[in-house]
Design an enzyme around this catalytic site. Sequence first.
Site, PDB file in Angstrom:
ATOM      1  N   ASN A  86       0.830  -1.199   0.000  1.00  0.00           N
ATOM      2  CA  ASN A  86       0.000   0.000   0.000  1.00  0.00           C
ATOM      3  C   ASN A  86       0.867   1.252   0.000  1.00  0.00           C
ATOM      4  OD1 ASN A  86      -2.435  -1.507   0.189  1.00  0.00           O
ATOM      5  ND2 ASN A  86      -2.100  -1.762   2.390  1.00  0.00           N
ATOM      6  N   HIS A  99       6.677  -2.028   3.049  1.00  0.00           N
ATOM      7  CA  HIS A  99       6.474  -3.444   3.357  1.00  0.00           C
ATOM      8  C   HIS A  99       5.542  -4.044   2.321  1.00  0.00           C
ATOM      9  CE1 HIS A  99       3.444  -1.042   5.422  1.00  0.00           C
ATOM     10  NE2 HIS A  99       2.599  -2.051   5.265  1.00  0.00           N
TER      11      HIS A  99
HETATM   12  P1  5GP Z   1      -0.360  -1.104   5.956  1.00  0.00           P
HETATM   13  O1  5GP Z   1      -1.726  -0.805   6.519  1.00  0.00           O
HETATM   14  O2  5GP Z   1       0.608   0.017   6.252  1.00  0.00           O
HETATM   15  O3  5GP Z   1      -0.328  -1.538   4.528  1.00  0.00           O
HETATM   16  O4  5GP Z   1       0.142  -2.369   6.745  1.00  0.00           O
HETATM   17  C1  5GP Z   1       0.605  -2.298   8.062  1.00  0.00           C
HETATM   18  C2  5GP Z   1       0.362  -3.647   8.673  1.00  0.00           C
HETATM   19  O5  5GP Z   1       1.182  -3.742   9.818  1.00  0.00           O
HETATM   20  C3  5GP Z   1      -1.075  -3.869   9.120  1.00  0.00           C
HETATM   21  O6  5GP Z   1      -1.605  -5.002   8.436  1.00  0.00           O
HETATM   22  C4  5GP Z   1      -0.960  -4.099  10.619  1.00  0.00           C
HETATM   23  O7  5GP Z   1      -1.817  -5.115  11.084  1.00  0.00           O
HETATM   24  C5  5GP Z   1       0.483  -4.487  10.780  1.00  0.00           C
HETATM   25  N1  5GP Z   1       1.076  -4.108  12.057  1.00  0.00           N
HETATM   26  C6  5GP Z   1       0.972  -2.900  12.680  1.00  0.00           C
HETATM   27  N2  5GP Z   1       1.672  -2.911  13.833  1.00  0.00           N
HETATM   28  C7  5GP Z   1       2.218  -4.146  13.936  1.00  0.00           C
HETATM   29  C8  5GP Z   1       3.056  -4.767  14.928  1.00  0.00           C
HETATM   30  O8  5GP Z   1       3.430  -4.174  15.955  1.00  0.00           O
HETATM   31  N3  5GP Z   1       3.417  -6.058  14.687  1.00  0.00           N
HETATM   32  C9  5GP Z   1       3.030  -6.734  13.563  1.00  0.00           C
HETATM   33  N4  5GP Z   1       3.452  -8.006  13.441  1.00  0.00           N
HETATM   34  N5  5GP Z   1       2.250  -6.189  12.626  1.00  0.00           N
HETATM   35  C10 5GP Z   1       1.844  -4.911  12.811  1.00  0.00           C
END
Ligand code: 5GP
Length: 113
Positions: A86, A99
Amino acid sequence: MNDCIFCKIIRGEIPSQKFYEDEDMIIIADIAPQAPKHYLMIPKEHYPDIIAMTDEQAVTLGRCLKKVSTLVDRLGLEDGFRLVSNKGAVAGQTVGHLHVHILGGATLNTTMA
Ligand code: 5GP
Ligand code: ZN
């Protein structure tokens, strides 16, 4: 950079369920899984997103993606998987450290948005 959640996970300051690590990246379980198998592939170098990525970081990301292809058995993704990255709030990005989501373990919804 110091208060970045993913940098803290990479440094081991926040615990995570780690499935793979090398000099380029880690692969961990997402804390809020949206599929039976939901991993995050996180390059160790901090940069916000694919727009900010340098040519050198793009080469590293390519190496990481190639590595994922060799880990499907370890990750339980033999039947297939989806990769998602994203960029920006409109796409749902919540963590400003590039990521790639790796999703699988079920027949996934084919709606892209
Ligand atoms: P985004 O929304 O930025 O594409 O993805 C971020 C992802 O990181 C989300 O799916 C969220 O669940 C995950 N995430 C956020 N904080 C943490 C954390 O402390 N540990 C892990 N393992 N995942 C996390
Ligand atoms: Zn970071």
